[in-house]
Write a protein that holds these residues in place. Structure first.
Motif, PDB file in Angstrom:
ATOM      1  N   SER A  86      -5.852  -5.282  66.992  1.00  0.00           N
ATOM      2  CA  SER A  86      -5.918  -5.729  65.710  1.00  0.00           C
ATOM      3  C   SER A  86      -5.445  -4.445  64.908  1.00  0.00           C
ATOM      4  N   ASP A  87      -5.176  -3.303  65.423  1.00  0.00           N
ATOM      5  CA  ASP A  87      -5.043  -1.991  64.973  1.00  0.00           C
ATOM      6  C   ASP A  87      -3.444  -2.097  64.827  1.00  0.00           C
ATOM      7  N   ARG A  88      -2.707  -1.968  63.670  1.00  0.00           N
ATOM      8  CA  ARG A  88      -1.263  -2.063  63.373  1.00  0.00           C
ATOM      9  C   ARG A  88      -0.917  -0.866  63.856  1.00  0.00           C
ATOM     10  N   THR A  89      -1.441   0.289  63.987  1.00  0.00           N
ATOM     11  CA  THR A  89      -0.858   1.472  64.573  1.00  0.00           C
ATOM     12  C   THR A  89      -0.437   1.285  66.219  1.00  0.00           C
ATOM     13  N   ARG A  90      -1.167   0.401  66.791  1.00  0.00           N
ATOM     14  CA  ARG A  90      -0.821   0.202  68.223  1.00  0.00           C
ATOM     15  C   ARG A  90       0.599  -0.585  68.345  1.00  0.00           C
ATOM     16  N   TYR A  91       1.097  -1.127  67.208  1.00  0.00           N
ATOM     17  CA  TYR A  91       2.534  -1.656  67.341  1.00  0.00           C
ATOM     18  C   TYR A  91       3.683  -0.894  67.118  1.00  0.00           C
ATOM     19  N   ALA A  92       4.603  -1.020  68.043  1.00  0.00           N
ATOM     20  CA  ALA A  92       5.652   0.166  67.901  1.00  0.00           C
ATOM     21  C   ALA A  92       6.759  -0.792  67.221  1.00  0.00           C
ATOM     22  N   TYR A  93       6.959  -1.960  67.134  1.00  0.00           N
ATOM     23  CA  TYR A  93       8.324  -2.738  66.751  1.00  0.00           C
ATOM     24  C   TYR A  93       7.636  -3.747  65.732  1.00  0.00           C
ATOM     25  N   TRP A  94       8.393  -3.579  64.627  1.00  0.00           N
ATOM     26  CA  TRP A  94       8.165  -4.698  63.724  1.00  0.00           C
ATOM     27  C   TRP A  94       9.359  -5.437  63.050  1.00  0.00           C
ATOM     28  N   GLY A  95       9.258  -6.745  62.690  1.00  0.00           N
ATOM     29  CA  GLY A  95      10.201  -7.505  61.996  1.00  0.00           C
ATOM     30  C   GLY A  95      10.235  -7.234  60.668  1.00  0.00           C
ATOM     31  N   GLN A  96      11.215  -7.824  59.903  1.00  0.00           N
ATOM     32  CA  GLN A  96      11.174  -7.636  58.626  1.00  0.00           C
ATOM     33  C   GLN A  96      10.624  -8.447  57.610  1.00  0.00           C
ATOM     34  N   GLY A  97      10.101  -9.639  58.229  1.00  0.00           N
ATOM     35  CA  GLY A  97       8.942 -10.358  57.553  1.00  0.00           C
ATOM     36  C   GLY A  97       9.536 -11.662  57.210  1.00  0.00           C
ATOM     37  N   TYR A 108       4.626 -12.247  55.801  1.00  0.00           N
ATOM     38  CA  TYR A 108       4.056 -12.096  57.477  1.00  0.00           C
ATOM     39  C   TYR A 108       5.277 -11.450  58.260  1.00  0.00           C
ATOM     40  N   PHE A 109       4.507 -10.471  59.011  1.00  0.00           N
ATOM     41  CA  PHE A 109       5.333  -9.838  60.001  1.00  0.00           C
ATOM     42  C   PHE A 109       4.796 -10.188  61.420  1.00  0.00           C
ATOM     43  N   CYS A 110       5.882 -10.074  62.341  1.00  0.00           N
ATOM     44  CA  CYS A 110       5.462 -10.095  63.793  1.00  0.00           C
ATOM     45  C   CYS A 110       5.784  -8.615  64.388  1.00  0.00           C
ATOM     46  N   ALA A 111       4.891  -8.217  65.219  1.00  0.00           N
ATOM     47  CA  ALA A 111       4.974  -7.033  65.881  1.00  0.00           C
ATOM     48  C   ALA A 111       4.835  -7.129  67.508  1.00  0.00           C
ATOM     49  N   ALA A 112       5.287  -5.993  68.132  1.00  0.00           N
ATOM     50  CA  ALA A 112       5.281  -5.802  69.476  1.00  0.00           C
ATOM     51  C   ALA A 112       4.498  -4.378  69.650  1.00  0.00           C
ATOM     52  N   ALA A 113       3.548  -4.672  70.404  1.00  0.00           N
ATOM     53  CA  ALA A 113       2.809  -3.514  70.631  1.00  0.00           C
ATOM     54  C   ALA A 113       3.530  -2.532  71.924  1.00  0.00           C
ATOM     55  N   GLY A 114       3.406  -1.010  71.718  1.00  0.00           N
ATOM     56  CA  GLY A 114       3.902  -0.350  72.780  1.00  0.00           C
ATOM     57  C   GLY A 114       2.902  -0.039  73.920  1.00  0.00           C
ATOM     58  N   LEU A 115       1.628  -0.556  73.889  1.00  0.00           N
ATOM     59  CA  LEU A 115       0.628  -0.146  74.806  1.00  0.00           C
ATOM     60  C   LEU A 115       0.320  -1.064  75.827  1.00  0.00           C
ATOM     61  N   SER A 116      -0.715  -1.050  76.221  1.00  0.00           N
ATOM     62  CA  SER A 116      -1.404  -1.950  77.353  1.00  0.00           C
ATOM     63  C   SER A 116      -1.284  -3.492  76.996  1.00  0.00           C
ATOM     64  N   PRO A 117      -0.396  -4.226  77.869  1.00  0.00           N
ATOM     65  CA  PRO A 117      -0.250  -5.650  77.522  1.00  0.00           C
ATOM     66  C   PRO A 117      -1.549  -6.588  77.560  1.00  0.00           C
ATOM     67  N   TRP A 118      -2.699  -5.959  78.210  1.00  0.00           N
ATOM     68  CA  TRP A 118      -3.735  -6.682  78.748  1.00  0.00           C
ATOM     69  C   TRP A 118      -4.718  -6.708  77.563  1.00  0.00           C
ATOM     70  N   VAL A 119      -4.459  -6.081  76.206  1.00  0.00           N
ATOM     71  CA  VAL A 119      -5.446  -6.003  75.199  1.00  0.00           C
ATOM     72  C   VAL A 119      -4.575  -6.605  73.942  1.00  0.00           C
ATOM     73  N   ALA A 120      -5.581  -7.351  73.234  1.00  0.00           N
ATOM     74  CA  ALA A 120      -4.958  -7.972  71.922  1.00  0.00           C
ATOM     75  C   ALA A 120      -5.525  -6.936  70.939  1.00  0.00           C
ATOM     76  N   ASN A 175       4.730  -7.526  76.750  1.00  0.00           N
ATOM     77  CA  ASN A 175       4.308  -6.916  75.349  1.00  0.00           C
ATOM     78  C   ASN A 175       3.087  -7.781  74.884  1.00  0.00           C
ATOM     79  N   THR A 176       2.206  -6.909  74.249  1.00  0.00           N
ATOM     80  CA  THR A 176       0.977  -7.700  73.338  1.00  0.00           C
ATOM     81  C   THR A 176       1.742  -7.714  72.154  1.00  0.00           C
ATOM     82  N   MET A 177       1.622  -8.963  71.482  1.00  0.00           N
ATOM     83  CA  MET A 177       2.418  -9.436  70.254  1.00  0.00           C
ATOM     84  C   MET A 177       1.458  -9.905  69.235  1.00  0.00           C
ATOM     85  N   GLY A 178       1.632  -9.543  68.056  1.00  0.00           N
ATOM     86  CA  GLY A 178       0.796  -9.720  66.805  1.00  0.00           C
ATOM     87  C   GLY A 178       1.588 -10.299  65.668  1.00  0.00           C
ATOM     88  N   TRP A 179       0.702 -10.822  64.616  1.00  0.00           N
ATOM     89  CA  TRP A 179       1.101 -11.011  63.501  1.00  0.00           C
ATOM     90  C   TRP A 179       0.240 -10.335  62.439  1.00  0.00           C
TER      91      TRP A 179
END
Length: 126
Positions: A108-119, A94-106, A32-36
């Motif tokens: 920045s759009d939060r709507t691309r992320y399917a799973y979120w932590g509690q912060g 601060y939240f971490c999130a896992a994207a549900g789409l292509s793992p080859w792209v980083a 998964n692409t991952m984000g903060w």
């Protein structure tokens, strides 16, 4: 389903550093692409940084570029955010999130992320 748990937040003086961690469970996040992201009181959740599955690509918000570094350890199923030269403007949840789409792209759009932590709360005092 993947569960994400952030840690490492706290109170720090301006100019200080913190390292956030995001531990995943339930399944691997190695593909998964991952984000903060972060959210300050009264403000919308905003992008901070993202990293592709292989760490081949990273992306940063202009406000943190050169100060923050995102990294991951797929063997440990963990995502990190090293934050240096912190300022009061970095105060947020601060939240971490896992994207549900292509793992080859980083993303920045939060709507691309399917799973979120509690912060985890980061507070920077002046």
């Amino acid at each position: 389903q993947v569960q994400l748990v952030e840690s490492g937040g706290g109170l720090v003086q301006a100019g200080g550093s913190l390292r956030l961690s995001c531990a995943a469970s339930g399944r691997t996040i190695s593909r998964n692409t991952m984000g903060w992201f972060r959210q300050a009181p009264g403000k919308e959740r905003e992008f901070v940084a993202a990293i592709t599955w292989s760490s081949s690509e990273t992306l940063y918000a202009d406000s943190v570029k050169g100060r923050f570094a995102i990294s991951r350890d797929n063997a440990k199923n963990t995502l990190y955010l090293q934050m240096n030269s912190l300022s009061p403007e970095d105060t947020a949840l601060y939240f971490c999130a896992a994207a549900g789409l292509s793992p080859w792209v980083a993303y920045s759009d939060r709507t691309r992320y399917a799973y979120w932590g509690q912060g985890t709360q980061v507070t920077v005092s002046s």
